[in-house]
Design an enzyme around this catalytic site. Sequence first.
Site, short mmCIF file in Angstrom:
data_model
loop_
_atom_site.label_atom_id
_atom_site.label_comp_id
_atom_site.label_asym_id
_atom_site.label_seq_id
_atom_site.Cartn_x
_atom_site.Cartn_y
_atom_site.Cartn_z
N TYR A 154 0.79 -1.23 0.00
CA TYR A 154 0.00 0.00 0.00
C TYR A 154 0.83 1.29 0.00
O TYR A 154 0.44 2.27 -0.65
CB TYR A 154 -1.00 -0.02 1.16
CG TYR A 154 -2.23 -0.82 0.85
CD1 TYR A 154 -3.36 -0.21 0.31
CD2 TYR A 154 -2.28 -2.20 1.08
CE1 TYR A 154 -4.51 -0.94 0.01
CE2 TYR A 154 -3.41 -2.94 0.77
CZ TYR A 154 -4.52 -2.31 0.25
OH TYR A 154 -5.64 -3.04 -0.06
N GLU A 185 -9.21 -7.36 4.01
CA GLU A 185 -8.41 -8.39 3.37
C GLU A 185 -7.80 -9.35 4.39
O GLU A 185 -7.73 -10.56 4.14
CB GLU A 185 -7.32 -7.72 2.52
CG GLU A 185 -7.89 -7.07 1.26
CD GLU A 185 -7.02 -5.95 0.70
OE1 GLU A 185 -5.81 -5.89 1.05
OE2 GLU A 185 -7.55 -5.13 -0.06
#
Length: 403
Positions: free
Chosen positions: A97, A139
């Site tokens: 990320y 997730e």
Amino acid sequence: MPTPLDEKTRSIILATVPALKAHGLAITEEMYKRLLVRPEIRDLFNESHQRDLEQPRALALAVLAYAQNINDLGRLGGMVERIAEKHVGLNILPEHYPFVADALLGAIAHVLGDAATPEIMDAWGKAYWFLADVLIGREKQIYDEHEQAPGGWKGWRAFKVRARRQETPEIASFDLVPADGGALFRHKAGQYLSFRLDIPGHGSQRRNYSISSAPGADHYRITVRHHELGLVSSWLHENVHEGDTLLAANPAGDFFLEETASSPVVFLTAGVGLTPIVSMLEDLCGTKAARAIRYVHGADTRELAAFVPEITALAADNVLSADFFYARDSVQDEASQKGVTRHAGRISTEWLRGAVDPTATYYICGPEGFMQDMIGTLRDAGLPAAQIRYEIFGSATNPELVL
């Protein structure tokens, strides 16, 4: 849970909507240019979706939807779930990320220039990390559920091709079993497998293929159409045979059969969009669910329509009724078969308007234009969103489908 965005940040994000409408695609194109110079990130993406700008367009729409709904993020629940499932299939991890953050924020500053004030950059930094934390949390839940479930695993698992069958001249099925001989995670009918493939001369590639077999079988079956210009589909058709090994992630996807429902179900597909639907159909037949089933499929010709013998056999046994549409074939001399109706031409909005069952749940999969027509017709007929379910192959590039 991530800390909610403050009112000032949300106001600034909302104020950038006109700029995103005007420059969103330029921003996402620039973002991918920056992101994909890193090999560890580049290998996570489908290169073909970069060449035709499908991925940048889809991301531009998602970013715009995020900004437009920043004060009512509950509207984006379906979009967020689809993204999380796709990330899990590709084994996207928290450490990826920050790379995306740097690329996206850098792209915004580059494209907007002086208009990207420090306040705007600060607000988008906060907005990015808020959404990233939501996705990372979801997730992790999915990863943990998969790993802890019977037959589940984490990361990539080796599968052997136990059998290969040519369904049509363009479509082949591959039966996959765990190379370690272990148990098999029970997928939800309609989900897909993500593959990590090393193709000579092209390096590591990632692709998703719907599982076309029923949950609970001793194997996964994927059914793949050979696209003439498709790198991976061509490689699979030309090089993968019985005994070969493929690496796959746990089944993923938010398009799956609602098993507890009792309402009629209509499967509405075109081309290779039938693949997740066949899994749903086999699941319904295996559980002997007392639901009225209608199967509607469009193909260019009889020769190119997969699983027709299986569907016609089910119709003969009164399990379902079927409509086959052939765009380039005549049906005038076709012998009638119990429960099967054949039509010349494509599945049209006019035909669907006359065939809508207001009590049924519709599962739709096929080319994007086909899905837009079918979904729009069902909405116009007054069907609520809960009765219209669909799968997008690739990246959604239509705002209505994104949401």
